[in-house]
Enzyme design. Structure first.
Site, PDB file in Angstrom:
ATOM      1  N   TYR A   1       0.804  -1.333  -0.059  1.00 36.82           N
ATOM      2  CA  TYR A   1      -0.092   0.049   0.107  1.00 36.82           C
ATOM      3  C   TYR A   1       0.946   1.291  -0.030  1.00 36.82           C
ATOM      4  O   TYR A   1       0.537   2.214  -0.831  1.00 36.82           O
ATOM      5  CB  TYR A   1      -0.925  -0.136   1.226  1.00 36.82           C
ATOM      6  CG  TYR A   1      -1.791   1.083   1.416  1.00 36.82           C
ATOM      7  CD1 TYR A   1      -3.046   1.405   0.638  1.00 36.82           C
ATOM      8  CD2 TYR A   1      -1.710   2.277   2.272  1.00 36.82           C
ATOM      9  CE1 TYR A   1      -4.077   2.432   0.857  1.00 36.82           C
ATOM     10  CE2 TYR A   1      -2.405   3.217   2.286  1.00 36.82           C
ATOM     11  CZ  TYR A   1      -3.698   3.622   1.626  1.00 36.82           C
ATOM     12  OH  TYR A   1      -4.501   4.292   1.952  1.00 36.82           O
TER      13      TYR A   1
ATOM     14  N   LYS B   1       1.186   4.324  -2.692  1.00 40.25           N
ATOM     15  CA  LYS B   1       0.730   5.846  -2.405  1.00 40.25           C
ATOM     16  C   LYS B   1       2.049   6.390  -2.512  1.00 40.25           C
ATOM     17  O   LYS B   1       1.729   7.790  -2.927  1.00 40.25           O
ATOM     18  CB  LYS B   1       0.145   5.647  -1.071  1.00 40.25           C
ATOM     19  CG  LYS B   1      -1.110   4.975  -0.810  1.00 40.25           C
ATOM     20  CD  LYS B   1      -2.274   5.685  -1.639  1.00 40.25           C
ATOM     21  CE  LYS B   1      -3.406   5.289  -1.320  1.00 40.25           C
ATOM     22  NZ  LYS B   1      -4.571   5.795  -2.308  1.00 40.25           N
TER      23      LYS B   1
END
Ligand SMILES: NC(=O)c1ccc[n+]([C@@H]2O[C@H](COP(=O)([O-])OP(=O)(O)OC[C@H]3O[C@@H](n4cnc5c(N)ncnc54)[C@H](O)[C@@H]3O)[C@@H](O)[C@H]2O)c1
Length: 269
Positions: free
Chosen positions: A161, A165
């Site tokens: 994740y 990002k």
């Protein structure tokens, strides 16, 4: 007086808009007179958002699109232009989280899946929306990419994740330079911890306990607060802001909290 009336009648697409932050951004845009294409994979909830906007006198349409599919993303942008005759902005908000695990325990399939939504989806949104905004000759185009605190700081148990990002912020900075002369601002917003469906059925006391530990303010963010930031970035008040990653996290990304004893705690009484 400073106000947000410059956003009136601007046409914006918001992805992942059936719930959470995307829904809050869509409602805030519509309340301020923008025409919103609410997009999501969840048709039922997405349609409810559109109905809610229309019941309050706002303007919105729904388009089903999975941001990991190129034909869907292209179709979404085409739909916005066909429906409203132009496009001024895109909020690349759709994203998923992964289960928290150490890096070696993620499979490459999990990596590919998460990045196809959280990073490739953002790239494809920008690719098609930028062309449509340019063709619309928008004098105040904008792209907002929803990254995360995990796009600024590393996070244990969140490697895939966090990598997606961080990538979103790289895309944002580069695209901002590509379009700086052509009236399109490109910014990332980096939420800390917000009260959205990511909490599922977690009991209130668990959520409050988490907030006390992980948010310097001791509370979780309200999705409306991201809506307000996205409204500012869509407005003409923010035309000189581009290529930035704006934290909205009550200070979480500012540094570590070190406990200290106040000599005059009575000033809080
Ligand atoms: N909630 C937080 O605390 C937080 C913190 C940092 C960053 N973010 C980011 O904010 C964004 C929104 O998060 P949220 O908390 O509102 O999530 P959410 O789960 O409440 O809402 C996400 C929406 O995206 C939709 N979606 C999922 N996969 C999709 C796909 N492939 N194509 C299109 N739509 C899809 C879902 O159906 C849902 O409606 C995400 O990018 C997330 O990473 C959230």
């Amino acid at each position: 007086m400073t106000d947000f009336s410059s956003v009136k009648d601007k046409v914006a697409v918001v992805t992942g808009a059936a719930d959470g932050l995307g829904m809050a951004i869509s409602l805030c845009y519509a309340e301020n007179g923008m025409k919103v294409v609410v997009s999501d994979i969840n048709v039922e909830k997405g349609m409810k958002v559109v109905e809610d906007i229309k019941s309050k006198g706002g303007e919105a349409s729904f388009f089903k699109a999975d941001v990991s599919k190129e034909e869907d993303v292209k179709g979404l942008v085409d739909f916005a232009v066909e429906t409203y005759g132009r496009l001024d902005g895109l909020v690349n908000n759709a994203g998923i989280a992964a289960e928290n695990r150490p890096t070696h325990e993620y499979s490459t399939q999990e990596f590919d899946k998460l990045l196809s939504i959280d990073l490739k989806g953002v790239f494809m949104g920008m690719k098609f929306a930028a062309q449509a905004i340019l063709k619309s000759k928008s004098s105040s185009g904008f792209i907002i990419n929803v990254a995360s605190l995990a796009g600024i700081l590393g996070n244990s148990s969140m490697a895939i994740y966090s990598s997606a990002k961080h990538g979103v912020i790289g895309l944002t900075k580069s695209a901002a330079l590509d379009y700086a002369q052509y009236n399109i601002t490109v910014n990332a917003v980096c939420p800390g911890t917000f009260r959205t469906s990511v909490w599922g059925q977690a009991p209130e006391e668990v959520i409050n306990e988490y907030a006390k530990i992980f948010s310097p303010s001791g509370r979780l963010g309200d999705p409306k607060e991201v809506g307000h930031l996205a409204l500012f970035l869509a407005s003409d008040l923010a035309r000189y802001i581009s290529g930035t990653a704006i934290s909205i996290d009550a200070g979480s990304s500012a540094g570590k909290i070190t406990p200290s004893r106040w000599s005059n705690p009575e000033i809080l009484d």
